[in-house]
Design a protein around this motif. Structure first.
Motif, PDB file in Angstrom:
ATOM      1  N   THR A 151       0.855  -1.186   0.000  1.00  0.00           N
ATOM      2  CA  THR A 151       0.000   0.000   0.000  1.00  0.00           C
ATOM      3  C   THR A 151       0.889   1.233   0.000  1.00  0.00           C
ATOM      4  O   THR A 151       1.717   1.413   0.890  1.00  0.00           O
ATOM      5  N   TYR A 219      -2.434   1.791   9.426  1.00  0.00           N
ATOM      6  CA  TYR A 219      -2.595   0.652   8.526  1.00  0.00           C
ATOM      7  C   TYR A 219      -2.529  -0.650   9.312  1.00  0.00           C
ATOM      8  O   TYR A 219      -1.691  -0.792  10.220  1.00  0.00           O
ATOM      9  N   SER A 225      -6.705   0.923   5.901  1.00  0.00           N
ATOM     10  CA  SER A 225      -6.270   2.099   6.658  1.00  0.00           C
ATOM     11  C   SER A 225      -7.455   2.887   7.205  1.00  0.00           C
ATOM     12  O   SER A 225      -8.572   2.827   6.680  1.00  0.00           O
TER      13      SER A 225
END
Length: 276
Positions: A151, A219, A225
């Motif tokens: 991510t 996260y 998140s």
């Protein structure tokens, strides 16, 4: 005749054992290539051509074709066949890895690798977690599905001639600085909410700038998140407490936290990252 039969029997046994060992090794090798890689929630496809090999696991670490991962991270890549060296540059980060070398260089700093970059079937592979995290991404591993989740939190581009800060990774209690600002987050409190499946996450810290605002990106291991808006509480001293909270499901367990601050046109810029 008995000796001949005995030798023949032993030959068959040894041959069978060797075949079983070879088959086991081969299957293990095949299984180690069955890795799924997700970048910002989207599955990366590999093997669409002969020049697009799949990632694989070695010594518990995932290795991935260097060009695919660096370009996904927004980096310009280079390859020096003489020095057998991979380079990547972008977003204020410069990285160098050497084939077979256990030391990488990130923005001039030497960092040790668990697994070095290597060439497999004439293709160059680099350690996925190392290069991703050192480019500011969050990496999570799901062992049940052999999946890697990368991510990359959004950041804003810098103006011409401006250099954005390198996002360092630190432990809670450590301080981050950007221009005149200094901030540290020291404590994360998770409180269960009675008769619900939710918890309240409170983040506490301190800063030297009165009335400052922070957006904290938390996260979990799968890359999901949540954002926490934290505010500095004015005080008579030079240090001001910072507090922010958010309600989330009990299943959400934060693993890392990005610290972002206001930048231009109501956009935010990352200045640091905490391991939780």
């Amino acid at each position: 005749m008995k000796n001949l039969k005995s030798r023949a029997f032993r030959f068959v046994v040894y041959t069978t054992l060797l075949c079983m060992l070879f088959l086991s090794t081969t299957l293990q090798s095949i299984a180690s290539t069955n890795v799924k890689v997700y970048f910002n929630g989207k599955l990366m496809e590999f093997g669409t051509s002969a020049n697009d090999p799949a990632p694989y696991i070695k010594e518990g670490r995932t290795l991935i074709p260097f060009r695919r991962i660096f370009e996904a991270l927004g980096m310009d890549v280079g390859w020096d066949p003489v020095l057998r060296m991979v380079t990547a540059k972008g977003n204020g980060i410069e990285m160098t890895l050497y084939i077979g070398g256990k030391i990488a260089i990130v923005n001039g700093e030497e960092k040790e690798l668990d697994v070095p970059a290597e060439i497999t079937d004439d293709r160059t592979f680099v350690p996925l977690r190392f290069v991703s995290e050192n480019c500011g991404a969050v990496v999570a591993w799901d062992d049940s599905t052999k999946s890697v989740y990368i991510t990359m939190p959004n950041n804003i581009p810098s103006s011409p001639g401006e250099v954005l800060p390198t996002v360092e990774r630190k432990s809670l209690g450590s301080e981050f600085k950007y221009k005149d600002l200094a901030v540290s987050f020291d404590e994360i409190i998770i409180e269960e909410i009675e008769k619900t499946n939710d918890v309240k996450i409170t983040v506490k810290g301190k800063t030297n700038i009165e009335d400052s605002t922070f957006i904290l990106e938390l996260y979990n291991a799968s890359g999901r998140s949540v954002k926490v808006r934290a505010f500095a509480i004015p005080s008579q001293s030079d240090t001001h407490k910072v507090v922010g909270s958010v309600f989330v499901s009990k299943s959400f367990v934060p693993k890392v936290m990005y610290v972002t601050i206001p930048y231009i046109d109501e956009r935010y810029i990352r200045i640091g990252m905490y391991d939780l």
